[in-house]
Design an enzyme around this catalytic site. Structure first.
Site, PDB file in Angstrom:
ATOM      1  N   LYS A  49       0.808  -1.227   0.000  1.00  0.00           N
ATOM      2  CA  LYS A  49       0.000   0.000   0.000  1.00  0.00           C
ATOM      3  C   LYS A  49       0.842   1.279   0.000  1.00  0.00           C
ATOM      4  CE  LYS A  49      -4.131  -1.890   2.268  1.00  0.00           C
ATOM      5  NZ  LYS A  49      -5.133  -1.627   3.290  1.00  0.00           N
ATOM      6  N   ASP A  85     -10.218   2.800   2.657  1.00  0.00           N
ATOM      7  CA  ASP A  85     -10.409   2.277   4.022  1.00  0.00           C
ATOM      8  C   ASP A  85     -11.154   3.279   4.899  1.00  0.00           C
ATOM      9  OD1 ASP A  85      -9.236  -0.168   3.563  1.00  0.00           O
ATOM     10  OD2 ASP A  85      -7.233   0.494   4.126  1.00  0.00           O
TER      11      ASP A  85
END
Length: 271
Positions: A49, A85
């Site tokens: 990420k 997220d």
């Protein structure tokens, strides 16, 4: 993949969603290959990420603040990195907006998921205080510094001491676990300090989704608290990614059914 495939099928969209196992040295070439016309984008998991950030052309505000990209969208050869997220956290807690506002929040963990959670809670719910509890204080301090400058209405603190965490828990309206404690094979554990307790008036969110009911959520149920399982976060972040890819609304109920079925199946085959 199960939820995206089910969603694409339901909306009769001509996309395929698959999984690729990636070695670190493959990453630059793979991201470059996304620019080709038949890739609409990709989701990125741990440990890549952070590593994909320099490989894309543009990064959204959420991804910048969280220092992580979990969704890349290919806009005609231009790659834009997003972090969905935070949206997953927002979706999970939206029902409790009024109860979190101007109140106290305790968040366990200081990794990537914690950053996304702190960001979402500060941005969408404006609590009075956020206390980050983490064994390694340095990691928590970095989050406190980064977010204090951005969100002025919320006071940020951190601790690695059980007593301080317990005291803060007593006055919190929301308690969140962003650590992997409670995930298999640590399914019998929870992140709360010894001698701390959950109250019926509190909201407890655990971002672990397998098992669906973690040890922390069991404790919270017993105490009569309102609980939110990690499956909501999983679906919420997936929904946002799906909408970025397809510009269609995510069929949440279909996706939820598929994910629950898959989790029950994996639970049975492992137990």
């Amino acid at each position: 993949p199960a939820m995206h495939t089910a969603a694409l099928k339901k909306l009769e969209l001509d996309y395929d969603y698959g999984v690729m196992d990636v070695n670190p040295e493959m990453l630059p070439n793979l991201i470059a290959a996304l620019r080709s016309l038949n890739f609409r984008g990709a989701n990125i998991t741990v440990p890549y990420k952070e590593k994909v950030i320099p490989l894309v052309d543009e990064v959204s505000e959420e991804a910048k603040m969280n220092g992580a990209v979990n969704t890349i969208v290919n806009n005609g050869g231009r790659l834009v990195g997003y972090n969905t997220d935070a949206h997953g956290v927002y979706i999970s807690l939206a029902y409790y907006t009024e109860e979190i506002k101007n109140n106290h929040v305790v968040i366990f963990g200081a990794g990537g998921a914690a950053r996304a959670t702190v960001y979402a809670v500060a941005k969408f719910f404006s609590p009075k205080r956020i206390m980050i509890v983490n064994r390694t204080l340095e990691n928590a301090k970095i989050i406190v510094e980064d977010f204090s400058a951005k969100f002025r209405l919320t006071k940020f603190f951190c601790t690695n001491e059980h007593e301080v965490a317990s005291r803060e828990m007593n006055v919190a309206s929301l308690i969140v676990n962003t650590t992997s404690v409670g995930m298999k094979p640590l399914a019998s554990l929870h992140p709360l300090p010894p001698d701390s307790s959950i109250q019926a008036s509190q909201i407890v969110l655990d971002i672990v989704y397998n098992p669906m009911e973690t040890a922390l959520l069991k404790l919270a149920h017993k105490a009569g608290a309102r609980t939110v399982g990690g499956i909501e976060m999983l679906l919420g972040q997936g929904a946002k990614a799906f909408e970025l890819f397809t510009h269609n609304e995510f069929p949440m109920h279909i996706a939820r059914e598929v994910v629950i079925k898959e989790l029950i199946h994996s639970h049975r085959s492992h137990s």
